[in-house]
Enzyme design. Structure first.
Site, mmCIF file in Angstrom:
data_model
loop_
_atom_site.group_PDB
_atom_site.id
_atom_site.type_symbol
_atom_site.label_atom_id
_atom_site.label_comp_id
_atom_site.label_asym_id
_atom_site.label_seq_id
_atom_site.Cartn_x
_atom_site.Cartn_y
_atom_site.Cartn_z
ATOM 1 C CG ASP A 189 -1.999 -0.973 1.223
ATOM 2 O OD1 ASP A 189 -1.881 -1.954 0.481
ATOM 3 O OD2 ASP A 189 -2.976 -0.780 1.945
ATOM 4 C CD GLU B 246 -6.533 -1.254 -0.553
ATOM 5 O OE1 GLU B 246 -7.756 -1.141 -0.429
ATOM 6 O OE2 GLU B 246 -5.881 -2.219 -0.134
ATOM 7 C CG ASN B 247 -5.056 2.537 1.459
ATOM 8 O OD1 ASN B 247 -6.233 2.789 1.666
ATOM 9 N ND2 ASN B 247 -4.528 1.357 1.742
ATOM 10 C CG ASN C 67 -10.277 -3.226 2.177
ATOM 11 O OD1 ASN C 67 -9.096 -3.045 1.893
ATOM 12 N ND2 ASN C 67 -10.773 -2.911 3.362
ATOM 13 C CG HIS C 68 -9.609 1.063 1.627
ATOM 14 N ND1 HIS C 68 -10.496 1.424 2.611
ATOM 15 C CD2 HIS C 68 -8.597 0.405 2.252
ATOM 16 C CE1 HIS C 68 -10.045 1.015 3.777
ATOM 17 N NE2 HIS C 68 -8.895 0.388 3.585
#
Length: 114
Positions: A8, A39-40, A67-68
């Site tokens: 991440d 994703e972050n 998941n984000h």
């Protein structure tokens, strides 16, 4: 075969840091394929499309989500248009934006499924 996988990347500051150093790392370690979890990359713990473009321009071959990834609707079209290089989690429903996998050609010519 040398594959660089980065976990991440957090926030715009993390994207900036990676972009400042990625091309040197790829060159020094003879990296054939670079996969980054993006994703972050936004300030809101979700995928930031501008950050993805920055990461692609500095050497990323594939950006993965988690998941984000789908928290903001504005990334849906990006995933649909960049699904050959920017992928969502494969375990989401098949009607979700983008694709859950991609096959990319590494610098050494091999085809790699991500």
């Amino acid at each position: 075969m040398n594959i660089l996988a980065l976990g991440d990347i957090q926030f715009p500051s993390g994207t900036k840091y990676v972009c400042q150093h990625l091309s040197k790392i790829i060159r020094e370690h003879n990296i054939d394929l670079t996969v980054i979890n993006g994703e972050n990359t936004s300030d809101y713990s979700t995928l930031d499309t501008n950050a993805c473009e920055d990461l692609f321009s500095c050497g990323a071959d594939v950006i993965t989500g988690g998941n984000h990834t789908l928290q903001r609707a504005e990334v849906y079209e990006y995933l649909d248009n960049k699904s050959d290089k920017c992928i969502r989690p494969v375990n989401l429903p098949y009607l979700a934006p983008g694709k859950g996998y991609t096959v990319q050609k590494a610098k050494n010519g091999m085809r790699i499924l991500v």
